[in-house]
Motif scaffolding. Structure first.
Motif, PDB file in Angstrom:
ATOM      1  N   LEU A 368       0.808  -1.213   0.000  1.00 12.97           N
ATOM      2  CA  LEU A 368       0.000   0.000   0.000  1.00 12.97           C
ATOM      3  C   LEU A 368       0.846   1.271   0.000  1.00 12.97           C
ATOM      4  O   LEU A 368       0.560   2.210  -0.756  1.00 12.97           O
ATOM      5  CB  LEU A 368      -0.935  -0.007   1.209  1.00 12.97           C
ATOM      6  CG  LEU A 368      -1.818   1.232   1.391  1.00 12.97           C
ATOM      7  CD1 LEU A 368      -2.737   1.438   0.182  1.00 12.97           C
ATOM      8  CD2 LEU A 368      -2.648   1.113   2.673  1.00 12.97           C
ATOM      9  N   GLU A 369       1.870   1.330   0.828  1.00 13.69           N
ATOM     10  CA  GLU A 369       2.669   2.553   0.912  1.00 13.69           C
ATOM     11  C   GLU A 369       3.295   2.889  -0.435  1.00 13.69           C
ATOM     12  O   GLU A 369       3.227   4.041  -0.900  1.00 13.69           O
ATOM     13  CB  GLU A 369       3.754   2.432   1.977  1.00 13.69           C
ATOM     14  CG  GLU A 369       4.582   3.713   2.117  1.00 13.69           C
ATOM     15  CD  GLU A 369       5.680   3.616   3.156  1.00 13.69           C
ATOM     16  OE1 GLU A 369       6.143   4.674   3.636  1.00 13.69           O
ATOM     17  OE2 GLU A 369       6.089   2.485   3.493  1.00 13.69           O
ATOM     18  N   ALA A 370       3.901   1.900  -1.081  1.00 16.81           N
ATOM     19  CA  ALA A 370       4.530   2.138  -2.384  1.00 16.81           C
ATOM     20  C   ALA A 370       3.487   2.527  -3.431  1.00 16.81           C
ATOM     21  O   ALA A 370       3.715   3.440  -4.244  1.00 16.81           O
ATOM     22  CB  ALA A 370       5.294   0.898  -2.836  1.00 16.81           C
ATOM     23  N   ALA A 371       2.336   1.853  -3.404  1.00 17.02           N
ATOM     24  CA  ALA A 371       1.281   2.172  -4.363  1.00 17.02           C
ATOM     25  C   ALA A 371       0.772   3.593  -4.158  1.00 17.02           C
ATOM     26  O   ALA A 371       0.536   4.329  -5.130  1.00 17.02           O
ATOM     27  CB  ALA A 371       0.139   1.166  -4.232  1.00 17.02           C
ATOM     28  N   TRP A 372       0.596   3.977  -2.898  1.00 17.45           N
ATOM     29  CA  TRP A 372       0.158   5.346  -2.585  1.00 17.45           C
ATOM     30  C   TRP A 372       1.176   6.351  -3.111  1.00 17.45           C
ATOM     31  O   TRP A 372       0.823   7.323  -3.790  1.00 17.45           O
ATOM     32  CB  TRP A 372      -0.014   5.487  -1.077  1.00 17.45           C
ATOM     33  CG  TRP A 372      -0.429   6.856  -0.618  1.00 17.45           C
ATOM     34  CD1 TRP A 372       0.274   8.033  -0.736  1.00 17.45           C
ATOM     35  CD2 TRP A 372      -1.668   7.211   0.025  1.00 17.45           C
ATOM     36  NE1 TRP A 372      -0.430   9.080  -0.196  1.00 17.45           N
ATOM     37  CE2 TRP A 372      -1.625   8.596   0.274  1.00 17.45           C
ATOM     38  CE3 TRP A 372      -2.777   6.478   0.423  1.00 17.45           C
ATOM     39  CZ2 TRP A 372      -2.669   9.276   0.907  1.00 17.45           C
ATOM     40  CZ3 TRP A 372      -3.823   7.147   1.053  1.00 17.45           C
ATOM     41  CH2 TRP A 372      -3.756   8.531   1.283  1.00 17.45           C
ATOM     42  N   ASN A 373       2.448   6.130  -2.781  1.00 16.81           N
ATOM     43  CA  ASN A 373       3.485   7.090  -3.157  1.00 16.81           C
ATOM     44  C   ASN A 373       3.624   7.209  -4.665  1.00 16.81           C
ATOM     45  O   ASN A 373       3.802   8.319  -5.197  1.00 16.81           O
ATOM     46  CB  ASN A 373       4.816   6.690  -2.523  1.00 16.81           C
ATOM     47  CG  ASN A 373       4.810   6.825  -1.010  1.00 16.81           C
ATOM     48  OD1 ASN A 373       3.894   7.423  -0.434  1.00 16.81           O
ATOM     49  ND2 ASN A 373       5.810   6.266  -0.346  1.00 16.81           N
ATOM     50  N   ASP A 374       3.537   6.083  -5.365  1.00 16.91           N
ATOM     51  CA  ASP A 374       3.624   6.118  -6.828  1.00 16.91           C
ATOM     52  C   ASP A 374       2.446   6.880  -7.420  1.00 16.91           C
ATOM     53  O   ASP A 374       2.614   7.703  -8.336  1.00 16.91           O
ATOM     54  CB  ASP A 374       3.659   4.699  -7.397  1.00 16.91           C
ATOM     55  CG  ASP A 374       4.956   3.968  -7.098  1.00 16.91           C
ATOM     56  OD1 ASP A 374       5.930   4.630  -6.695  1.00 16.91           O
ATOM     57  OD2 ASP A 374       4.984   2.726  -7.250  1.00 16.91           O
ATOM     58  N   ARG A 375       1.253   6.593  -6.935  1.00 19.65           N
ATOM     59  CA  ARG A 375       0.054   7.251  -7.455  1.00 19.65           C
ATOM     60  C   ARG A 375       0.081   8.748  -7.145  1.00 19.65           C
ATOM     61  O   ARG A 375      -0.283   9.582  -8.007  1.00 19.65           O
ATOM     62  CB  ARG A 375      -1.186   6.594  -6.864  1.00 19.65           C
ATOM     63  CG  ARG A 375      -2.500   7.295  -7.191  1.00 19.65           C
ATOM     64  CD  ARG A 375      -2.841   7.256  -8.701  1.00 19.65           C
ATOM     65  NE  ARG A 375      -4.102   7.965  -8.927  1.00 19.65           N
ATOM     66  CZ  ARG A 375      -5.299   7.385  -8.892  1.00 19.65           C
ATOM     67  NH1 ARG A 375      -5.409   6.075  -8.667  1.00 19.65           N
ATOM     68  NH2 ARG A 375      -6.386   8.090  -9.106  1.00 19.65           N
ATOM     69  N   ASP A 385       6.728  12.983   1.294  1.00 22.80           N
ATOM     70  CA  ASP A 385       7.948  13.136   2.084  1.00 22.80           C
ATOM     71  C   ASP A 385       7.980  12.282   3.344  1.00 22.80           C
ATOM     72  O   ASP A 385       9.055  11.948   3.848  1.00 22.80           O
ATOM     73  CB  ASP A 385       8.161  14.611   2.448  1.00 22.80           C
ATOM     74  CG  ASP A 385       7.015  15.194   3.271  1.00 22.80           C
ATOM     75  OD1 ASP A 385       5.937  14.566   3.333  1.00 22.80           O
ATOM     76  OD2 ASP A 385       7.191  16.282   3.847  1.00 22.80           O
ATOM     77  N   LYS A 386       6.808  11.907   3.881  1.00 26.57           N
ATOM     78  CA  LYS A 386       6.779  11.090   5.098  1.00 26.57           C
ATOM     79  C   LYS A 386       5.413  10.416   5.201  1.00 26.57           C
ATOM     80  O   LYS A 386       4.417  10.909   4.650  1.00 26.57           O
ATOM     81  CB  LYS A 386       7.058  11.940   6.335  1.00 26.57           C
ATOM     82  CG  LYS A 386       6.121  13.126   6.519  1.00 26.57           C
ATOM     83  CD  LYS A 386       6.546  13.974   7.713  1.00 26.57           C
ATOM     84  CE  LYS A 386       5.614  15.186   7.883  1.00 26.57           C
ATOM     85  NZ  LYS A 386       6.025  16.023   9.042  1.00 26.57           N
ATOM     86  N   PRO A 387       5.332   9.291   5.904  1.00 29.50           N
ATOM     87  CA  PRO A 387       4.076   8.525   5.945  1.00 29.50           C
ATOM     88  C   PRO A 387       2.876   9.286   6.475  1.00 29.50           C
ATOM     89  O   PRO A 387       1.752   9.070   6.005  1.00 29.50           O
ATOM     90  CB  PRO A 387       4.423   7.338   6.848  1.00 29.50           C
ATOM     91  CG  PRO A 387       5.893   7.144   6.667  1.00 29.50           C
ATOM     92  CD  PRO A 387       6.448   8.536   6.522  1.00 29.50           C
ATOM     93  N   SER A 388       3.074  10.191   7.439  1.00 32.25           N
ATOM     94  CA  SER A 388       1.934  10.942   7.968  1.00 32.25           C
ATOM     95  C   SER A 388       1.357  11.884   6.924  1.00 32.25           C
ATOM     96  O   SER A 388       0.223  12.352   7.073  1.00 32.25           O
ATOM     97  CB  SER A 388       2.322  11.718   9.231  1.00 32.25           C
ATOM     98  OG  SER A 388       3.322  12.675   8.944  1.00 32.25           O
ATOM     99  N   ASN A 389       2.119  12.163   5.878  1.00 28.82           N
ATOM    100  CA  ASN A 389       1.610  12.932   4.745  1.00 28.82           C
ATOM    101  C   ASN A 389       1.172  12.022   3.602  1.00 28.82           C
ATOM    102  O   ASN A 389       0.747  12.511   2.555  1.00 28.82           O
ATOM    103  CB  ASN A 389       2.679  13.896   4.234  1.00 28.82           C
ATOM    104  CG  ASN A 389       2.811  15.126   5.114  1.00 28.82           C
ATOM    105  OD1 ASN A 389       1.876  15.496   5.823  1.00 28.82           O
ATOM    106  ND2 ASN A 389       3.976  15.760   5.079  1.00 28.82           N
ATOM    107  N   GLY A 390       1.294  10.732   3.822  1.00 28.05           N
ATOM    108  CA  GLY A 390       0.920   9.761   2.809  1.00 28.05           C
ATOM    109  C   GLY A 390      -0.142   8.813   3.318  1.00 28.05           C
ATOM    110  O   GLY A 390      -1.206   9.233   3.783  1.00 28.05           O
ATOM    111  N   CYS A 391       0.162   7.523   3.309  1.00 30.52           N
ATOM    112  CA  CYS A 391      -0.865   6.523   3.583  1.00 30.52           C
ATOM    113  C   CYS A 391      -1.270   6.443   5.046  1.00 30.52           C
ATOM    114  O   CYS A 391      -2.232   5.725   5.364  1.00 30.52           O
ATOM    115  CB  CYS A 391      -0.416   5.150   3.078  1.00 30.52           C
ATOM    116  SG  CYS A 391       0.991   4.459   3.955  1.00 30.52           S
TER     117      CYS A 391
END
Length: 489
Positions: A368-375, A385-391
């Motif tokens: 999920l993290e990689a998919a979120w960041n790629d999308r 830049d960091k997980p709290s700003n991402g998934c």
């Protein structure tokens, strides 16, 4: 008592217990000691077991077969009770209890992982949540689409394919508008330090200005703003940031939109299936129209500018026009709840596609993290830049709310339709808003949407209120007109 009377008496008790469960959730998000989380998980599981037993009680089916409603309201009550019962009996009691226990515990795990910027700490519990929710979706779908079964919890009579079609229609105009806006000079951002106690005092004033009844509600702080309850006890939360008072103010206005919907429902429907918002999409139509079309309008921001000057003194914005531009500034950012109107729906589309893939089994939690960041990089042009700003930024998946995210954008679509009708019905609206008076708008929404609660199906209530078939064109027209004016397009 008739079968209908017995059914409604039983339903009111079930609804009252549901409100108690909701209050436990509010407590957990606001004032519960952190160490109480394991016990709270057991408490939530226990009350869910009681609720599930009542919702799937065989007597409900007997009463439904025998009940003879006398009017439109009674027929709507039976429609909603039958829909809930048909869903409840498909889900095993032990699965419903396990979901309640696991999601209560997962919420605390998510909050800690978010604070620690540690996705790996959250992955195992999210895998458990996803597994349980897939099982629930499979039980509900009975061979149909699992994600559609999830969406039904939040937006009845709507499918994932229908939502995808709406999003496909919206995306080209949103992307084109964003590209045009981002080529223009960016308005000044808010800078400086803003006392958080002063923010909370002003946010209480904003809540009242938008019609929130504090005799039947309260404003507290939480990591993730939310509204809780219905009828006579409707609570909201907000959050503060010393450098960003807009986060506090517009989160409050947003949650007041939810709360005003619940407070505005006909009291005759109290503790019945009609005594709550009919769907999360319609709920979001209220919160988004309060926050954006009203709260971020040129007229209302002029009043808010004066309120902020009184509260904070000179805070670096020259005048009301500059303040309006700052409030509506289109800019890069990671956080959905802080996104401008132009880009907000793109954040939702990202989540919709990812959670739909999770429920289908096409995406695994550890991916999920990689998919979120790629999308995100593909959609917004810069890296997370960091997980709290991402998934890890949203609480929704930790508590099992799969199918909820798209209702935010459906709410925007509905709000666009409602605002078009409101403007036609209230030609003096801007003059009122410029005085901090939202009563003309909020009274219209109460009359045409809020008072009806669950009486009509989601799209029907929007159609009745707006006079048009719900679709994204009014929203897109509003956004293009507003931001073309702001950015000189």
């Amino acid at each position: 008592m008739t079968a209908f009377d017995e059914l409604m008496a039983f339903q009111r008790e079930t609804s009252a217990l549901g409100q108690i469960a909701g209050r436990l959730g509010w407590d957990q998000e606001t004032v519960m000691p952190r160490g109480a989380a394991p016990q709270r998980a057991e408490e939530m599981a226990a009350i869910e077991a009681v609720l599930h037993a009542r919702r799937s009680d065989p007597r409900v089916a007997e009463w439904l077969d025998q009940a003879a409603p006398q009017d439109e309201v009674g027929k709507a009550q039976l429609r909603e009770i039958r829909r809930a019962y048909d869903r409840a009996v498909k889900v095993p009691a032990d699965l419903a209890t396990a979901i309640a226990r696991t999601t209560s515990a997962a919420q605390g795990t998510w909050a800690q992982a978010r604070a620690d910027e540690d996705v790996s700490a959250f992955v195992p519990v999210l895998e458990e949540v996803v597994s349980l929710k897939r099982q629930e979706g499979e039980a509900l779908a009975q061979g149909g689409d699992v994600y559609d079964a999830m969406v039904e919890d939040y937006e009845p009579y709507t499918t994932g394919a229908q939502i995808a079609a709406i999003f496909d229609e919206m995306r080209p105009r949103l992307v084109a508008l964003r590209a045009a806006v981002l080529e223009r000079p960016e308005p000044a951002a808010l800078t400086g330090s803003f006392d958080e106690l002063t923010q909370m005092r002003l946010t209480q004033k904003l809540a009242v200005a938008f019609g929130y009844d504090l005799n039947n509600g309260r404003v507290d702080k939480a990591v993730h703003p939310f509204s809780s309850g219905s009828g006579l006890d409707v609570r909201i939360t907000t959050r503060t940031s010393e450098t960003d008072p807009f986060n506090c103010f517009f989160s409050t206005i947003h949650e007041v939109g939810h709360a005003a919907y619940e407070q505005g429902i006909d009291r005759d429907y109290l503790l019945t299936p009609l005594g709550r918002g009919v769907s999360m999409g319609v709920h979001e139509s209220q919160s988004r129209i309060y926050e954006n079309q009203l709260g971020r309008s040129r007229a209302f921001t002029g009043w808010l500018f004066d309120q902020m000057k009184d509260a904070f003194g000179d805070f670096g914005i020259a005048d009301a026009d500059a303040f309006y531009a700052t409030v509506n500034r289109v800019h890069n950012g990671y956080i959905r709840t802080e996104a401008d109107e132009v880009q907000y729906n793109l954040h939702i589309m990202l989540r919709f596609d990812l959670e739909r893939a999770l429920m289908a089994g096409d995406l695994q939690v550890n991916e999920l993290e990689a998919a979120w960041n790629d999308r995100f990089k593909a959609d917004f042009g810069y890296a997370v830049d960091k997980p709290s700003n991402g998934c890890l930024q949203d609480v929704h998946w930790s508590v099992g709310l799969f199918g909820y995210f798209p209702t935010y954008s459906l709410g925007n679509v509905y709000a666009g339709c409602l605002y078009q009708a409101l403007r036609a019905a209230a030609p003096g609206l801007d003059a009122q808003l410029a005085e901090g008076d939202t009563s003309g708008a909020t009274a219209w929404l109460r009359e045409h949407v809020q008072q009806h609660g669950g009486l009509y199906a989601p799209r029907e209530i929007i159609r009745r209120a707006s006079g048009v078939e719900p679709g994204p064109e009014p929203l897109l027209d509003y956004l293009e007109q507003k931001f073309s004016g702001l950015y000189g397009l």
